[in-house]
Design a protein around this motif. Structure first.
Motif, PDB file in Angstrom:
ATOM      1  N   GLN A  12     -44.105 -59.485 -17.948  1.00 14.75           N
ATOM      2  CA  GLN A  12     -43.439 -59.246 -16.668  1.00 14.75           C
ATOM      3  C   GLN A  12     -42.404 -60.344 -16.396  1.00 14.75           C
ATOM      4  N   GLN A  13     -42.762 -61.579 -16.667  1.00 10.48           N
ATOM      5  CA  GLN A  13     -41.827 -62.689 -16.477  1.00 10.48           C
ATOM      6  C   GLN A  13     -40.632 -62.559 -17.420  1.00 10.48           C
ATOM      7  N   ASP A  14     -40.896 -62.113 -18.659  1.00 11.56           N
ATOM      8  CA  ASP A  14     -39.810 -61.910 -19.618  1.00 11.56           C
ATOM      9  C   ASP A  14     -38.847 -60.828 -19.133  1.00 11.56           C
ATOM     10  N   ILE A  15     -39.394 -59.763 -18.540  1.00 11.43           N
ATOM     11  CA  ILE A  15     -38.544 -58.692 -18.005  1.00 11.43           C
ATOM     12  C   ILE A  15     -37.687 -59.220 -16.858  1.00 11.43           C
ATOM     13  N   LEU A  16     -38.288 -60.006 -15.970  1.00  9.80           N
ATOM     14  CA  LEU A  16     -37.541 -60.578 -14.849  1.00  9.80           C
ATOM     15  C   LEU A  16     -36.449 -61.530 -15.353  1.00  9.80           C
ATOM     16  N   ALA A  17     -36.787 -62.334 -16.359  1.00 10.13           N
ATOM     17  CA  ALA A  17     -35.801 -63.255 -16.932  1.00 10.13           C
ATOM     18  C   ALA A  17     -34.670 -62.478 -17.604  1.00 10.13           C
ATOM     19  N   PHE A  18     -35.014 -61.403 -18.328  1.00 10.23           N
ATOM     20  CA  PHE A  18     -34.014 -60.554 -18.974  1.00 10.23           C
ATOM     21  C   PHE A  18     -33.076 -59.960 -17.918  1.00 10.23           C
ATOM     22  N   ARG A  19     -33.663 -59.465 -16.819  1.00  8.94           N
ATOM     23  CA  ARG A  19     -32.843 -58.873 -15.761  1.00  8.94           C
ATOM     24  C   ARG A  19     -31.888 -59.908 -15.172  1.00  8.94           C
ATOM     25  N   GLU A  20     -32.388 -61.123 -14.957  1.00  5.82           N
ATOM     26  CA  GLU A  20     -31.559 -62.182 -14.389  1.00  5.82           C
ATOM     27  C   GLU A  20     -30.414 -62.556 -15.335  1.00  5.82           C
ATOM     28  N   ASP A  72     -10.003 -48.357 -16.628  1.00  7.87           N
ATOM     29  CA  ASP A  72     -10.748 -48.479 -17.881  1.00  7.87           C
ATOM     30  C   ASP A  72     -11.802 -49.586 -17.793  1.00  7.87           C
ATOM     31  N   THR A  73     -11.428 -50.694 -17.200  1.00  5.80           N
ATOM     32  CA  THR A  73     -12.357 -51.815 -17.041  1.00  5.80           C
ATOM     33  C   THR A  73     -13.541 -51.415 -16.173  1.00  5.80           C
ATOM     34  N   GLN A  74     -13.264 -50.702 -15.089  1.00  3.49           N
ATOM     35  CA  GLN A  74     -14.339 -50.270 -14.200  1.00  3.49           C
ATOM     36  C   GLN A  74     -15.295 -49.316 -14.919  1.00  3.49           C
ATOM     37  N   LYS A  75     -14.749 -48.423 -15.757  1.00  5.00           N
ATOM     38  CA  LYS A  75     -15.597 -47.500 -16.521  1.00  5.00           C
ATOM     39  C   LYS A  75     -16.522 -48.273 -17.467  1.00  5.00           C
ATOM     40  N   VAL A  76     -15.974 -49.260 -18.160  1.00  7.11           N
ATOM     41  CA  VAL A  76     -16.771 -50.060 -19.101  1.00  7.11           C
ATOM     42  C   VAL A  76     -17.865 -50.816 -18.358  1.00  7.11           C
ATOM     43  N   LEU A  77     -17.510 -51.449 -17.250  1.00  7.65           N
ATOM     44  CA  LEU A  77     -18.502 -52.209 -16.488  1.00  7.65           C
ATOM     45  C   LEU A  77     -19.560 -51.288 -15.883  1.00  7.65           C
ATOM     46  N   GLU A  78     -19.150 -50.127 -15.405  1.00  4.48           N
ATOM     47  CA  GLU A  78     -20.107 -49.171 -14.848  1.00  4.48           C
ATOM     48  C   GLU A  78     -21.067 -48.684 -15.923  1.00  4.48           C
ATOM     49  N   SER A  79     -20.543 -48.451 -17.128  1.00  3.01           N
ATOM     50  CA  SER A  79     -21.383 -48.027 -18.240  1.00  3.01           C
ATOM     51  C   SER A  79     -22.409 -49.121 -18.585  1.00  3.01           C
ATOM     52  N   LYS A  80     -21.968 -50.370 -18.575  1.00  8.64           N
ATOM     53  CA  LYS A  80     -22.880 -51.481 -18.871  1.00  8.64           C
ATOM     54  C   LYS A  80     -23.943 -51.613 -17.785  1.00  8.64           C
ATOM     55  N   ARG A  81     -23.551 -51.425 -16.521  1.00  8.14           N
ATOM     56  CA  ARG A  81     -24.531 -51.478 -15.418  1.00  8.14           C
ATOM     57  C   ARG A  81     -25.568 -50.371 -15.592  1.00  8.14           C
ATOM     58  N   PHE A  82     -25.086 -49.172 -15.926  1.00  8.05           N
ATOM     59  CA  PHE A  82     -25.982 -48.033 -16.115  1.00  8.05           C
ATOM     60  C   PHE A  82     -26.945 -48.299 -17.266  1.00  8.05           C
ATOM     61  N   LEU A  87     -27.899 -51.225 -18.406  1.00  2.45           N
ATOM     62  CA  LEU A  87     -28.829 -52.270 -17.983  1.00  2.45           C
ATOM     63  C   LEU A  87     -29.939 -51.686 -17.115  1.00  2.45           C
ATOM     64  N   GLU A  88     -29.571 -50.820 -16.175  1.00  2.00           N
ATOM     65  CA  GLU A  88     -30.576 -50.190 -15.319  1.00  2.00           C
ATOM     66  C   GLU A  88     -31.549 -49.352 -16.143  1.00  2.00           C
ATOM     67  N   ASN A  89     -31.024 -48.625 -17.139  1.00  2.00           N
ATOM     68  CA  ASN A  89     -31.902 -47.824 -18.011  1.00  2.00           C
ATOM     69  C   ASN A  89     -32.842 -48.712 -18.824  1.00  2.00           C
ATOM     70  N   ASP A  90     -32.306 -49.812 -19.374  1.00  2.00           N
ATOM     71  CA  ASP A  90     -33.144 -50.736 -20.148  1.00  2.00           C
ATOM     72  C   ASP A  90     -34.249 -51.327 -19.285  1.00  2.00           C
ATOM     73  N   ALA A 111     -29.132 -60.729 -17.790  1.00  2.00           N
ATOM     74  CA  ALA A 111     -28.216 -59.596 -17.939  1.00  2.00           C
ATOM     75  C   ALA A 111     -27.316 -59.460 -16.712  1.00  2.00           C
ATOM     76  N   ALA A 112     -27.881 -59.656 -15.524  1.00  2.00           N
ATOM     77  CA  ALA A 112     -27.079 -59.561 -14.292  1.00  2.00           C
ATOM     78  C   ALA A 112     -26.037 -60.672 -14.250  1.00  2.00           C
ATOM     79  N   GLN A 113     -26.428 -61.884 -14.659  1.00  2.00           N
ATOM     80  CA  GLN A 113     -25.472 -62.987 -14.694  1.00  2.00           C
ATOM     81  C   GLN A 113     -24.377 -62.739 -15.729  1.00  2.00           C
ATOM     82  N   GLY A 114     -24.776 -62.217 -16.885  1.00  2.00           N
ATOM     83  CA  GLY A 114     -23.789 -61.905 -17.923  1.00  2.00           C
ATOM     84  C   GLY A 114     -22.806 -60.841 -17.459  1.00  2.00           C
ATOM     85  N   LEU A 115     -23.317 -59.834 -16.784  1.00  2.00           N
ATOM     86  CA  LEU A 115     -22.457 -58.765 -16.273  1.00  2.00           C
ATOM     87  C   LEU A 115     -21.524 -59.295 -15.189  1.00  2.00           C
TER      88      LEU A 115
END
Length: 198
Positions: A116-124, A63-73, A75-78, A126-130
């Motif tokens: 562009q910098q805001d997008i890079l910061a958002f990605r960073e 269940d945990t893996q499904k939730v994390l995979e959904s969040k990764r997906f 994030l990639e879509n965003d 979000a990746a750290q949060g995940l």
């Protein structure tokens, strides 16, 4: 005087030889007998759990893996949507650049760079949060397994419960010591009980 010195040297040489023989011969005899008749270690039971099976069949982990995979997906879509939006703005800017004044061009270019910098910061972020959330979930997983094994051990009194993985540190494990299915059934039962309470 010469004879006395010679006799003293001979006596000292014999004494050193005897001490040398006694010193090195004594412990060797003991180790030889220990090698010939191994002593069986007496202790409580040592069992193991197949970690790979435990992780793939434990409902909490799945269940945990499904939730994390959904969040990764998600994030990639965003990130993809934000990237496409920025590309569209850049393409629009490039089309309109000839009709803009220098000042408008610089302002628009600065705005696009900031975006562009805001997008890079958002990605960073979000990746750290995940990654942090995944670390927390792994800690919860470990704590649940540990707590269950501690309860289980109250009745079974295992001295060690080892984690076995093929290619890991344990080269061989006797199947009679495998408690994976028993522990897995207990963990899933506890997890299902917690889920029904929610």
């Amino acid at each position: 005087m010469k004879n006395a010195s010679l006799i003293l040297n001979v006596v000292l040489t014999i004494a050193v030889a005897v001490l040398y023989y006694l010193h090195f011969k004594g412990p060797q005899a003991e180790t030889d007998s220990a090698v010939k008749s191994p002593v069986e270690a007496k202790g409580r039971a040592i069992v193991y759990v197949n970690v790979d099976s435990l992780l793939t069949k434990y409902d909490y982990f799945k269940d945990t893996q499904k939730v994390l995979e959904s969040k990764r997906f998600q994030l990639e879509n965003d990130l993809a949507a934000k990237g496409r939006n920025l590309q569209n703005k850049v393409a629009f800017f490039q089309q309109r650049a000839a009709t803009m004044t220098q000042e408008q061009g610089r302002a628009t270019e600065a705005s696009l760079q900031k975006e562009q910098q805001d997008i890079l910061a958002f990605r960073e972020r979000a990746a750290q949060g995940l990654a942090s959330e995944e670390q927390d979930k792994n800690k919860q997983l470990y704590d649940q397994i540990y707590d269950y094994l501690k309860k289980e051990n109250a009745t079974n009194k295992y001295e060690f419960v080892l984690g076995y993985t093929k290619g890991g540190g344990i080269l061989f494990a006797d199947p009679s010591g495998d408690r994976t299915s028993k522990i897995l059934a207990g963990l899933n039962k506890e997890y299902q009980a917690k889920q029904t309470k929610k």
